[in-house]
Design a protein around this motif. Structure first.
Motif, PDB file in Angstrom:
ATOM      1  N   LEU A  34      -2.667  23.262  22.779  1.00  0.00           N
ATOM      2  CA  LEU A  34      -3.880  22.830  22.074  1.00  0.00           C
ATOM      3  C   LEU A  34      -5.092  23.478  22.697  1.00  0.00           C
ATOM      4  CD1 LEU A  34      -2.873  19.131  22.265  1.00  0.00           C
ATOM      5  CD2 LEU A  34      -3.254  20.288  20.107  1.00  0.00           C
ATOM      6  N   GLY A  69      -1.049  14.098  15.346  1.00  0.00           N
ATOM      7  CA  GLY A  69      -1.686  15.284  14.759  1.00  0.00           C
ATOM      8  C   GLY A  69      -3.070  14.990  14.196  1.00  0.00           C
ATOM      9  N   LYS A 111      -7.515  21.634  18.526  1.00  0.00           N
ATOM     10  CA  LYS A 111      -6.984  22.658  17.616  1.00  0.00           C
ATOM     11  C   LYS A 111      -5.584  23.046  18.091  1.00  0.00           C
ATOM     12  CE  LYS A 111      -7.837  27.384  16.066  1.00  0.00           C
ATOM     13  NZ  LYS A 111      -8.683  28.569  16.243  1.00  0.00           N
ATOM     14  N   LYS A 162      -6.682  16.316  15.813  1.00  0.00           N
ATOM     15  CA  LYS A 162      -7.602  17.110  14.993  1.00  0.00           C
ATOM     16  C   LYS A 162      -8.922  16.381  14.793  1.00  0.00           C
ATOM     17  CE  LYS A 162      -4.049  19.678  12.509  1.00  0.00           C
ATOM     18  NZ  LYS A 162      -3.346  19.846  11.233  1.00  0.00           N
TER      19      LYS A 162
END
Length: 103
Positions: free
Chosen positions: A64, A33, A42, A37
């Motif tokens: 994503l 994660g 996203k 990011k």
């Protein structure tokens, strides 16, 4: 920073075909994660589908958004994501799909 041209934006869908070790998956997720990011990805959706149709399977799915295919590849190849993959250690069989965003 979304691109001004919708055709430059890509969605990556990760479909988990099977998971053999939930503990390894949890370690992977904790590392993946922040790596995704940090690379500009996203998260749009993740989890078990609430409904499926036709040949759909109720398996973990992640969607994503990336500014470009190049950003997606750089994120996948980043040291942080590669560390996450080492933590996953083959505990899941997954299918990756990249599609251009609709206008």
């Amino acid at each position: 920073k979304p691109s001004s041209a919708a055709s430059d934006v890509y969605k990556r869908q990760v479909i988990y075909k099977s998971i053999s070790d939930e503990e390894k998956l949890a370690k992977y997720a904790a590392l993946a994660g922040p790596a995704i990011k940090g690379a500009g990805g996203k998260f749009l959706a993740r989890g078990i589908p609430v409904m499926t149709k036709e040949s759909g399977e109720k398996t973990r799915t992640v969607v994503l958004e990336w500014e470009s295919l190049e950003h997606a590849e750089n994120g996948y190849n980043s040291e942080g994501y590669q560390e996450a993959l080492r933590a996953l250690d083959g505990a899941a069989i997954r299918e990756f799909r990249y599609v251009e965003a609709a206008e």
